[in-house]
Design an enzyme around this catalytic site. Structure first.
Site, short mmCIF file in Angstrom:
data_model
loop_
_atom_site.label_atom_id
_atom_site.label_comp_id
_atom_site.label_asym_id
_atom_site.label_seq_id
_atom_site.Cartn_x
_atom_site.Cartn_y
_atom_site.Cartn_z
NE ARG A 62 -27.53 68.74 -48.80
CZ ARG A 62 -26.65 68.41 -49.75
NH1 ARG A 62 -26.12 69.34 -50.51
NH2 ARG A 62 -26.32 67.15 -49.94
CE LYS A 104 -30.73 63.44 -60.15
NZ LYS A 104 -30.79 62.27 -59.29
CE LYS A 116 -17.57 68.51 -47.55
NZ LYS A 116 -18.63 68.58 -48.57
CE LYS A 138 -29.90 70.31 -55.96
NZ LYS A 138 -29.95 69.81 -57.32
CG PHE A 147 -40.57 56.74 -54.46
CD1 PHE A 147 -39.45 55.94 -54.33
CD2 PHE A 147 -40.45 58.09 -54.18
CE1 PHE A 147 -38.23 56.47 -53.95
CE2 PHE A 147 -39.23 58.64 -53.79
CZ PHE A 147 -38.12 57.82 -53.67
CB CYS A 171 -32.22 65.57 -54.96
SG CYS A 171 -30.44 65.31 -54.93
P1 NAD Z 1 -22.67 68.56 -51.68
O1 NAD Z 1 -23.07 69.91 -51.26
O2 NAD Z 1 -22.67 67.44 -50.68
O3 NAD Z 1 -21.18 68.61 -52.28
C1 NAD Z 1 -20.76 69.57 -53.19
C2 NAD Z 1 -19.27 69.85 -52.91
O4 NAD Z 1 -18.75 70.70 -53.94
C3 NAD Z 1 -19.01 70.57 -51.58
O5 NAD Z 1 -18.11 69.80 -50.80
C4 NAD Z 1 -18.42 71.90 -52.00
O6 NAD Z 1 -17.46 72.39 -51.09
C5 NAD Z 1 -17.80 71.55 -53.34
N1 NAD Z 1 -17.54 72.68 -54.23
C6 NAD Z 1 -18.33 73.75 -54.49
N2 NAD Z 1 -17.73 74.56 -55.37
C7 NAD Z 1 -16.53 74.01 -55.67
C8 NAD Z 1 -15.46 74.39 -56.53
N3 NAD Z 1 -15.52 75.50 -57.25
N4 NAD Z 1 -14.40 73.58 -56.59
C9 NAD Z 1 -14.35 72.45 -55.84
N5 NAD Z 1 -15.33 72.04 -55.03
C10 NAD Z 1 -16.41 72.81 -54.93
O7 NAD Z 1 -23.56 68.20 -52.93
P2 NAD Z 1 -24.07 66.76 -53.41
O8 NAD Z 1 -25.23 66.34 -52.60
O9 NAD Z 1 -22.89 65.85 -53.54
O10 NAD Z 1 -24.62 67.13 -54.85
C11 NAD Z 1 -23.75 67.44 -55.93
C12 NAD Z 1 -24.56 67.45 -57.21
O11 NAD Z 1 -25.08 66.14 -57.47
C13 NAD Z 1 -25.79 68.37 -57.18
O12 NAD Z 1 -25.98 68.88 -58.46
C14 NAD Z 1 -26.92 67.42 -56.83
O13 NAD Z 1 -28.15 67.89 -57.30
C15 NAD Z 1 -26.50 66.17 -57.56
N6 NAD Z 1 -27.02 64.93 -57.00
C16 NAD Z 1 -27.07 64.76 -55.65
C17 NAD Z 1 -27.55 63.57 -55.14
C18 NAD Z 1 -27.64 63.36 -53.66
O14 NAD Z 1 -28.31 62.40 -53.24
N7 NAD Z 1 -26.99 64.16 -52.82
C19 NAD Z 1 -27.96 62.54 -56.00
C20 NAD Z 1 -27.87 62.74 -57.37
C21 NAD Z 1 -27.39 63.94 -57.86
#
Ligand code: NAD
Length: 434
Positions: A328, A205, A35, A264, A250, A261
């Site tokens: 997802r 949240k 990535k 989970k 909504f 989101c």
């Molecule tokens: P994602 O899976 O797209 O990205 C997470 C990233 O973290 C991955 O690229 C992974 O390789 C990296 N990662 C994992 N362990 C790591 C480590 N030890 N060191 C460095 N990098 C590491 O996840 P996301 O959708 O961006 O969600 C991240 C968080 O934000 C989650 O808690 C999610 O619930 C929250 N969130 C997501 C959204 C959304 O719309 N996707 C919105 C609000 C909040």
């Protein structure tokens, strides 16, 4: 300000890029070397409108960098955001493994006072837990601020740049002020930055996502009752939405909520209640959602019979919602699995999520290069994601390509009377025509 963002996914990449856009020097860190390599070539591994151009611009102006080297990123940064995933564990609770690994890695790298900000969605009490994990590894000073992210995939950049509100939780006034300053450029139109204790920030949240999922399950259950009673949920929704206490957002029925989101986070909130407090409403929200994901295939089986062997179905839309490639927990996964289980073949199209779909279904389904290609020889068309480009298709062409003019619309994007006039057998959600 020098900032590090650990975890370069949907949230981390958007947050890092937007902080760079407002003039900060940002280093995005990820353990996924592929990535980071892609990002260093100016390519964005996810689909998010407006993001790639912004990443390229800020990278070219050297305010935005990508690395797998967490230690150097932490050491040169004053503020470190944790934006790693918090997926569902086997028990339904949030899995904090990645947050813990990140906290421990930050602790090993700390060389001076740092503000550590939790952007990942984490259960109530995680800020305290992070403090403990870090203190176990280092005597260096640090503060932890909870900063849940509310952006929506598909509009993530816009949401981050113009948030309805920013929520900050913690007890270190100076650290809170530092993070507040980072957000000032995004709230110039007067939207508030709310400062509270970390437990309330963490809870807000989950509470917000649970409320949104509840609204979806509510209207979905109403839509089922509309079908039973011969009412039209579109009319009902319109009547409800004009009540200012309810509003229009909504309350669109469909094939259930999905994504990275809601499912989970609802389960994590139920898990937080645990044995102390049974989360009765949220359990029902989840049950309604599971039932809803089966509804479209039930309609298909009512029309064609339970055994779908020998039939091919065209599917338009795979992503859990439009304007994202995220699959997802997408309802399309459940719907397609049910079609395959009943012996059917599937030809699918999605404008952005085909690569993700291939990781899930492999060669168990066919993939069409264009939406119309999916229709050739199919017994019917199923619509699972309300992409704009599906809203006004060439119905004559659809009719020519399908074996029979039948549409199962899981998102209610067409007007039943129009489709009837065009000679289609049209099934949708909660409207009294079937
Ligand atoms: P994602 O899976 O797209 O990205 C997470 C990233 O973290 C991955 O690229 C992974 O390789 C990296 N990662 C994992 N362990 C790591 C480590 N030890 N060191 C460095 N990098 C590491 O996840 P996301 O959708 O961006 O969600 C991240 C968080 O934000 C989650 O808690 C999610 O619930 C929250 N969130 C997501 C959204 C959304 O719309 N996707 C919105 C609000 C909040």
């Amino acid at each position: 300000m020098n900032i590090a963002v650990i975890g370069t996914g949907y949230v981390g990449l958007v947050a890092g890029t937007c902080f760079a856009e407002s003039g900060n020097d940002v280093t995005c860190v990820d353990i996924d070397a592929a990535k980071i390599a892609l990002l260093n070539q100016g390519r964005v591994p996810i689909y998010e409108p407006g993001l790639e151009e912004m990443v390229r611009r800020n990278a070219a102006e050297q305010r935005l960098g990508f690395t797998t080297d967490l230690t150097s990123a932490v050491q040169k940064s004053a503020v470190i955001f944790i934006a790693v995933g918090t997926p569902q564990s086997a028990t339904g609770h949030a899995n904090l493994e990645f947050v813990r690994d990140t906290a421990k890695a930050i602790a090993k790298a700390i060389n001076a006072f740092k503000v550590i900000v939790t952007k990942s969605t984490v259960p109530v009490g995680t800020a305290d837990q992070i403090k403990q994990w870090i203190s176990e590894e280092t005597a260096q000073p640090f503060a932890v601020v909870s900063n849940p992210e509310f952006l929506k995939e598909g509009a993530a950049v816009e949401d981050f740049m113009k948030p309805d509100r920013v929520v900050l939780g913690g007890d270190d006034a100076e650290a809170l002020e530092t993070v507040k300053e980072l957000y000032e450029p995004f709230v110039r139109t007067g939207n508030p930055i709310l400062v509270m204790d970390s437990r309330s920030a963490e809870m807000s949240k989950y509470a917000a996502n649970s409320m949104l999922a509840t609204k979806i399950s509510f209207i979905n259950e109403v839509s089922c009752l509309c079908e039973e009673m011969g009412a039209d949920v579109t009319e009902v929704r319109r009547a409800m939405s004009l009540d200012r206490r309810i509003g229009p957002h909504f309350i669109f029925p469909g094939v259930g909520y999905g994504g990275s989101c809601f499912p989970k986070d609802i389960r994590a909130m139920i898990g937080m209640g645990g044995t102390r407090l049974e989360m009765l409403l949220l359990q029902a929200v989840e049950q309604v959602n599971e039932r809803q994901k089966a509804i479209l295939v039930e309609k298909v089986k009512r029309h064609f019979g339970a055994d779908l062997t020998g039939l091919t179905f065209a599917v338009w839309g795979l992503a859990f919602k439009p304007r994202t490639d995220d699959m997802r927990d997408a309802p399309s996964i459940t719907v397609i699995a049910a079609l395959l289980n009943a012996g059917a073949r599937v030809q699918a199209f999605d404008p952005e999520a085909m690569d993700e779909a291939k990781k899930i279904f492999g060669d168990r389904i066919g993939y069409a290069a264009r939406n119309y290609d999916a229709l050739a020889g199919a017994a019917a068309l199923l619509i699972l994601t309300e992409w704009n480009e599906f809203r006004r298709p060439d119905f004559r062409r659809i009719k020519e390509l399908l074996k029979a003019p039948i549409i199962f619309d899981g998102r209610n994007i067409y007007e039943p009377s129009d489709l009837q006039k065009l000679g289609f057998k049209y099934y949708s959600i909660g409207r009294n025509h079937g």
